[in-house]
Design an enzyme around this catalytic site. Structure first.
Site, short mmCIF file in Angstrom:
data_model
loop_
_atom_site.label_atom_id
_atom_site.label_comp_id
_atom_site.label_asym_id
_atom_site.label_seq_id
_atom_site.Cartn_x
_atom_site.Cartn_y
_atom_site.Cartn_z
N LYS A 130 39.50 50.04 61.69
CA LYS A 130 38.90 51.21 61.05
C LYS A 130 39.59 51.58 59.74
O LYS A 130 38.96 52.09 58.82
CB LYS A 130 38.90 52.40 62.00
CG LYS A 130 37.85 52.25 63.11
CD LYS A 130 37.62 53.57 63.82
CE LYS A 130 36.43 53.49 64.76
NZ LYS A 130 36.72 52.68 65.96
N GLU A 149 33.54 63.00 60.98
CA GLU A 149 33.32 63.35 62.38
C GLU A 149 33.97 62.26 63.22
O GLU A 149 34.18 61.14 62.75
CB GLU A 149 31.83 63.44 62.69
CG GLU A 149 31.15 62.13 63.05
CD GLU A 149 31.11 61.13 61.91
OE1 GLU A 149 30.92 61.57 60.75
OE2 GLU A 149 31.27 59.93 62.17
N SER A 184 39.29 43.57 67.49
CA SER A 184 39.13 44.68 66.54
C SER A 184 40.27 45.70 66.61
O SER A 184 40.54 46.39 65.64
CB SER A 184 37.79 45.38 66.77
OG SER A 184 37.65 45.75 68.13
#
Ligand SMILES: *Cc1c(COP(=O)(O)O)cnc(C)c1O
Length: 408
Positions: free
Chosen positions: A91, A113, A380
């Site tokens: 991320k 968010e 990931s």
């Protein structure tokens, strides 16, 4: 050359677009313009590359999972190690890119968010680095379930605002963040966390995540002298997957596989397999395969991996599915948990429960292939965040596992 999935004007084939209140049209056009300008700007690209190297820790390795491959007795499995990035997942790749853009646009405040809190933590991290104030919206239900991530964001200096409407989860956090954006678009940049949402986010997030596939492609060529036969990634909103897939798009010999969460089973209704069982619809400002009721309201979704339970999916994956460029399969909670434990035991790598879905599919598939085949799997993120959850599930025997095999 194969036709690219991006067909211009914010569309990926029949998906994507920008379906937003008119008050957001012009702020989003401003973001779009800035993105197209700076993504060609050598100074911007150099700053991005320096941060990827010196802050995120890129490039991360491509690891040959020798023990796992030998145990399964089929294809060779390689792991792309996004788990080794600063903050422990992919991320941050996207957050660094977008915060740099926000700075170039002269914005003095970031909002985002978050559902489980992972994107909130990555956003709070880069905002701390750049000294930009940030506000994170989170459903109050999610805040109590993920109190440690809330505390992490606070340590990093972020303001966490509870969304107290509706079911008090991700959807309500999105609504609250959008309201803030409508009020404050002049000063504020909205940092979206996956390859979803209105144009230009899906294209922009894919661009910042493509570093995954660019590195992996060069690394496998160096190690094996050829491209992989199959590449595999888990799909929530779809950002780590599209980041791996896009640089392989035109390599027609490479089979692309996305893995969705089947939760407790596709037949139970408790899953988040939007591509497998969804229908075309609009959610959060864009068109995609989505799980919704007859009134167009998003359905409640479930996965063992909090980062995968989203009732829509990035528009580029929808186009990949329709064109046949990629195939999408699903993996249950139990299979993901099994892969989580197996990768940990065989390779000493504890994967995030999200990533464990990709690992689980690769494990099933590798057995059916000959030893000269290569599967490249994106890990990931790392599983440290999931250890407590796994402990409580295993001790409560919440899932059908295998005391004998793992010794719990
Ligand atoms: C958030 C998250 C995902 C799912 O998001 P995508 O946008 O589908 O990549 C997958 N893995 C990890 C480790 C995550 O934190």
């Amino acid at each position: 050359m194969m036709t690219q999935a991006y067909t211009g004007d914010g569309n990926f084939g029949a998906y994507g677009g920008r379906f937003v209140p008119s008050a957001l049209e012009s702020p989003l056009k401003e973001v779009e313009q800035a993105f197209f300008q700076y993504i060609e700007d050598p100074e911007f690209l150099r700053e991005l590359k320096d941060l990827q190297k010196d802050y995120v820790g890129r490039s991360n390795p491509l690891t040959y999972a020798r023990n796992l491959s030998d145990t399964l007795g089929g294809a060779k499995i390689y792991l792309k190690r996004e788990d080794l990035n600063h903050t422990g997942a992919h991320k941050i790749n996207n957050c660094i890119g977008q915060v740099l853009l926000a700075k170039r646009m002269g914005k003095s405040r970031i909002i985002a968010e978050t559902g489980a809190g992972q994107h909130g933590v990555a956003t709070a991290t880069v905002c701390a680095l750049f000294g930009i104030p940030c506000t994170i919206y989170m459903g109050s239900e999610d805040m109590s379930r993920q109190s440690l991530n809330v505390f992490r964001m606070k340590i990093l200096g972020a303001k966490v605002v509870p969304a107290t409407h509706g079911r008090q989860t991700l959807k309500d956090a999105v609504d609250a963040a959008l309201n803030d954006y409508i009020e404050n678009a002049e000063s504020t940049y909205y940092l979206l966390g996956s390859a979803v949402g209105p144009h230009p986010y899906p294209l922009m997030v894919r661009t910042f995540q493509s570093v995954i596939g660019e590195e992996a492609r060069a690394q496998i060529l160096e190690k094996e002298g050829r491209l992989p036969d199959h590449i595999v990634a888990c799909v929530g909103g779809g950002s780590n997957a599209i980041g791996l897939f896009h640089p392989f798009y035109e390599d027609s010999t490479v089979n692309i596989i996305g893995v969705e969460p089947a939760g407790k089973g596709l037949e139970t209704g408790e899953h988040a397999a939007s591509l497998t069982l969804g229908k075309k619809g609009i959610i959060h400002g864009f068109e995609c395969y989505t799980l919704q009721d007859e009134n167009g309201e998003p359905l409640p979704v479930h996965s063992i991996a909090a980062g995968l339970d989203y009732p829509g999916v990035g528009p580029e994956h929808c186009a990949y599915k329709d064109s046949g460029r990629a195939e999408y399969h699903s993996i249950t909670d139990a299979e993901a948990l099994d892969a989580f434990l197996t990768l940990s035991k065989t390779e000493g790598i504890i994967p995030a429960l999200e990533s464990a879905h990709a690992v689980a599919y690769a494990m099933k598939f590798a057995r059916t292939l000959s030893k000269d085949k290569i599967i490249l799997v994106n890990v990931s993120g790392r599983g440290d965040k999931d250890v407590e959850q796994v402990q409580s599930m295993l001790y409560k025997k919440d899932l059908p596992l295998t005391k004998e095999v793992y010794g719990f």
